[in-house]
Write a protein that holds these residues in place. Structure first.
Motif, mmCIF file in Angstrom:
data_model
loop_
_atom_site.group_PDB
_atom_site.id
_atom_site.type_symbol
_atom_site.label_atom_id
_atom_site.label_comp_id
_atom_site.label_asym_id
_atom_site.label_seq_id
_atom_site.Cartn_x
_atom_site.Cartn_y
_atom_site.Cartn_z
ATOM 1 N N GLY A 93 49.367 31.277 47.464
ATOM 2 C CA GLY A 93 49.395 32.586 46.843
ATOM 3 C C GLY A 93 50.798 33.162 46.900
ATOM 4 O O GLY A 93 51.620 32.760 47.730
ATOM 5 N N ARG A 94 51.090 34.131 46.022
ATOM 6 C CA ARG A 94 52.431 34.707 45.949
ATOM 7 C C ARG A 94 52.518 35.989 46.772
ATOM 8 O O ARG A 94 51.573 36.770 46.816
ATOM 9 C CB ARG A 94 52.799 34.980 44.498
ATOM 10 N N SER A 95 53.693 36.173 47.349
ATOM 11 C CA SER A 95 53.907 37.361 48.177
ATOM 12 C C SER A 95 55.313 37.898 47.941
ATOM 13 O O SER A 95 56.297 37.145 48.009
ATOM 14 C CB SER A 95 53.727 37.019 49.665
ATOM 15 N N GLY A 96 55.438 39.200 47.677
ATOM 16 C CA GLY A 96 56.747 39.815 47.512
ATOM 17 C C GLY A 96 57.232 39.772 46.071
ATOM 18 O O GLY A 96 56.513 39.398 45.146
ATOM 19 N N SER A 97 58.472 40.161 45.891
ATOM 20 C CA SER A 97 59.117 40.160 44.581
ATOM 21 C C SER A 97 60.567 39.750 44.759
ATOM 22 O O SER A 97 61.136 39.854 45.851
ATOM 23 C CB SER A 97 59.023 41.547 43.928
ATOM 24 N N GLY A 98 61.166 39.273 43.687
ATOM 25 C CA GLY A 98 62.538 38.797 43.790
ATOM 26 C C GLY A 98 63.296 39.046 42.507
ATOM 27 O O GLY A 98 62.820 39.727 41.599
ATOM 28 N N SER A 99 64.482 38.490 42.407
ATOM 29 C CA SER A 99 65.330 38.644 41.233
ATOM 30 C C SER A 99 65.991 37.303 40.917
ATOM 31 O O SER A 99 65.916 36.345 41.695
ATOM 32 C CB SER A 99 66.392 39.725 41.467
ATOM 33 N N GLN A 125 33.570 27.151 56.368
ATOM 34 C CA GLN A 125 34.219 27.817 55.235
ATOM 35 C C GLN A 125 35.521 27.135 54.823
ATOM 36 O O GLN A 125 36.011 27.341 53.708
ATOM 37 C CB GLN A 125 34.515 29.278 55.578
ATOM 38 N N CYS A 126 36.080 26.333 55.752
ATOM 39 C CA CYS A 126 37.381 25.703 55.494
ATOM 40 C C CYS A 126 37.255 24.239 55.086
ATOM 41 O O CYS A 126 37.836 23.822 54.096
ATOM 42 C CB CYS A 126 38.266 25.829 56.734
ATOM 43 N N SER A 134 39.971 21.981 52.746
ATOM 44 C CA SER A 134 39.536 21.345 51.498
ATOM 45 C C SER A 134 38.679 22.287 50.667
ATOM 46 O O SER A 134 38.475 22.052 49.473
ATOM 47 C CB SER A 134 38.742 20.075 51.813
ATOM 48 N N MET A 135 38.173 23.351 51.283
ATOM 49 C CA MET A 135 37.334 24.321 50.600
ATOM 50 C C MET A 135 38.164 25.537 50.222
ATOM 51 O O MET A 135 39.217 25.800 50.811
ATOM 52 C CB MET A 135 36.153 24.724 51.487
ATOM 53 N N THR A 136 37.713 26.257 49.201
ATOM 54 C CA THR A 136 38.395 27.475 48.779
ATOM 55 C C THR A 136 37.430 28.643 48.854
ATOM 56 O O THR A 136 36.214 28.484 48.787
ATOM 57 C CB THR A 136 38.915 27.339 47.331
ATOM 58 N N GLY A 137 37.973 29.831 48.989
ATOM 59 C CA GLY A 137 37.148 31.024 49.061
ATOM 60 C C GLY A 137 38.010 32.244 49.286
ATOM 61 O O GLY A 137 39.220 32.140 49.572
ATOM 62 N N ALA A 138 37.402 33.390 49.144
ATOM 63 C CA ALA A 138 38.151 34.635 49.264
ATOM 64 C C ALA A 138 38.748 34.816 50.647
ATOM 65 O O ALA A 138 39.773 35.486 50.809
ATOM 66 C CB ALA A 138 37.233 35.811 48.922
#
Length: 217
Positions: free
Chosen positions: A139-145, A171-172, A201-205
């Protein structure tokens, strides 16, 4: 009566009778006299209305144009962007944090021109150099230029890898991974960076095994 006179009258009457006969015959042939001959009526004219003529041509076939270019869209590459062949991508020295590890992904310009990197790289766990992806991508975090890289210079993106064994096992689905597949920003080409560890190997919120920051100097 004197016989001679009677003979003269007879002789005179004969030519007159002949003349009258000839006159009567001529009137019947021309149709202008008063003869009793019936004239044939002109045949009745019959007008037949014909249906209007319809011109039959060959109709042009209906053509449905399919704009194959509208089903797949892609962003044209930035000519100033760094191509994968101009970069050496490596893992820097990792550092620990609470329940996670920070992995610096370093992009070094090995080309002969100044190029740019803009935004986030794509990062995921994989089973090997040409293996399959394991779990969810970072997932993405922050901002850049925009970062400009002269030949020989480098920029870094920090990847945070969570200790997945802290997640509930059901869950994992903890599994071994061989390393990271990394796409430079705005690139469709990738490199493999060896980093043996464990992933989900599993995905979830509730599962966030990888987080990536934008490229920075």
């Amino acid at each position: 009566m004197n016989p001679n006179r009677m003979r003269n009258v007879g002789l005179l009457a004969a030519p007159l009778a002949a003349l009258a006969l000839l006159s009567g015959c001529g009137s019947d042939e021309t149709g202008t006299g008063t003869g009793t001959a019936e004239s044939s009526p002109a045949p009745a004219s019959t007008t037949t209305a014909s249906a209007p003529t319809t011109q039959t041509g060959t109709a042009a076939p209906s053509t449905t144009h399919t704009d194959h270019t509208q089903t797949t869209t892609s962003t044209a590459p930035n000519p100033e962007g760094c191509a994968i062949g101009e970069l050496n991508v490596t893992l820097g020295e990792s550092s620990g944090a609470a329940g996670s590890v920070e992995l610096p992904v370093v992009f070094t310009n090995t080309g002969g021109r100044t190029c740019t990197l803009d935004g986030f790289p794509g990062v995921s766990y994989v089973t090997g150099a040409s293996g399959s992806e394991v779990g969810a991508a970072a997932g993405r975090s922050g901002s850049g230029s925009l970062v400009s890289l002269a030949p020989g210079s480098a920029a870094t993106s920090l990847v945070r890898a969570t200790n997945v064994e802290n997640y509930p096992a059901d869950q994992c689905g903890v599994t071994d991974v061989a390393g990271l597949r990394v796409y430079p920003p705005n690139s469709y080409d990738s490199v493999f960076l060896a980093y043996p560890t464990k992933g989900c190997s599993m995905t979830g919120a509730n599962i966030n095994q990888l987080t990536v920051a934008p490229v920075a100097r």
